[in-house]
Design a protein around this motif. Structure first.
Motif, PDB file in Angstrom:
ATOM      1  N   ALA A 163      38.861  34.696  39.391  1.00 55.04           N
ATOM      2  CA  ALA A 163      37.944  35.818  39.196  1.00 55.04           C
ATOM      3  C   ALA A 163      36.620  35.578  39.921  1.00 55.04           C
ATOM      4  N   CYS A 167      34.257  41.182  38.447  1.00 54.14           N
ATOM      5  CA  CYS A 167      34.956  39.894  38.573  1.00 54.14           C
ATOM      6  C   CYS A 167      34.130  38.764  37.968  1.00 54.14           C
ATOM      7  N   TRP A 171      34.442  39.156  34.281  1.00 56.53           N
ATOM      8  CA  TRP A 171      35.777  38.730  33.858  1.00 56.53           C
ATOM      9  C   TRP A 171      35.878  37.204  33.881  1.00 56.53           C
ATOM     10  N   GLN A 231      38.477  43.103  33.682  1.00 56.54           N
ATOM     11  CA  GLN A 231      39.703  42.697  34.369  1.00 56.54           C
ATOM     12  C   GLN A 231      40.214  43.803  35.278  1.00 56.54           C
TER      13      GLN A 231
END
Length: 268
Positions: free
Chosen positions: A60, A41, A44, A30
């Motif tokens: 994300a 990303c 995440w 994150q």
């Protein structure tokens, strides 16, 4: 006192293991995503999906897509489609489509299918037809090892041309030369390939050419083969085939195909 080799290795490796653990512990998808890491990303987004938070995962994956990760674009588009956001799903899927990912073609086909008009359904059909062939090389070089029905060993070389404009690579043509098993052959060929999926491709070819060194009036050659390719995307493929020609009796071969671009780069 000698501490022994095992203890000495432990002393050497302990700092490396500690550093690796510290690096791993410091990684936070994150935070790293917020700091601008596209790969973080994607990680995440995976974590959010695993926890059932698809809406946050869309964001994300979108950041991963903006960072140039095409697979993240596909996942973002698919999540948007699941909740009916077809217009929002199209841009990320188009981005992956431009990168020629088969999965992007399939996802974009699903989007057009969901829209449902006659023209959209036609586009979807075309995308699905192109999808399994899109990431394959337009020109391949194949080296073959051959054995004929009498146990004779030989080799062959093939230059296979299969651009998308040839019925989305279903049609192919090229040149084929064989040596060792039977008489030497120089042939041209045309064939048809059936894409079962992105990696499994059976094919059939007919050949016409000549037999260098044959007596006058006997130099015409003709024949054909059938085979199966196990494809490795844009890299090339492994193939198995059985064939026969006037110059060579019934034979089986194993071939390794490579994208011709690799050979051109290696020749530089």
């Amino acid at each position: 006192m000698d501490t022994g080799p095992s203890v000495r290795w432990l002393v050497v490796l302990l700092p490396l293991v500690t550093a690796a653990c510290a690096t791993s512990a410091a990684y936070h998808p994150q935070k790293d995503c917020a700091a601008g890491s596209p790969g973080a990303c994607v990680d995440w987004g995976d974590e959010l999906v695993a926890h059932g938070d698809a809406r946050q995962a869309e964001t994300a994956y979108g950041q991963g897509c903006e960072g140039g990760i095409a697979t993240s674009c596909i996942t973002q588009g698919q999540l948007l489609m699941k909740r009916g956001e077809l217009e929002a799903a199209e841009p990320p899927l188009r981005k992956a489509y431009i990168e020629e990912f088969p999965e992007a073609y399939e996802a974009l086909a699903d989007l057009y299918q969901a829209r449902g008009s006659a023209s959209d359904l036609e586009i979807a059909q075309g995308l699905r037809f192109e999808a399994p062939a899109i990431d394959k090389p337009a020109v391949e070089y194949i080296g073959h090892f051959r054995v004929d029905s009498r146990g004779g060993l030989g080799s062959a070389m093939t230059l296979n041309v299969q651009p998308m404009l040839f019925l989305s690579r279903r049609l192919d043509l090229g040149f084929h030369a064989a040596f060792g098993a039977g008489m030497p052959e120089l042939n041209g060929f045309i064939g048809y390939q059936h894409f079962v999926n992105t990696w499994l491709v059976p094919y059939a070819r007919v050949m016409l050419g000549g037999l260098p060194g044959a007596p006058p009036g006997q130099g015409l050659n003709y024949g054909g083969d059938v085979g199966l390719k196990l494809c490795l995307g844009p890299i090339g493929h492994l193939e198995f085939s059985v064939g026969s020609s006037r110059g060579s009796p019934l034979h089986a071969s194993v071939g390794l195909g490579l994208n011709a671009i690799f050979l051109l780069l290696a020749a530089r």
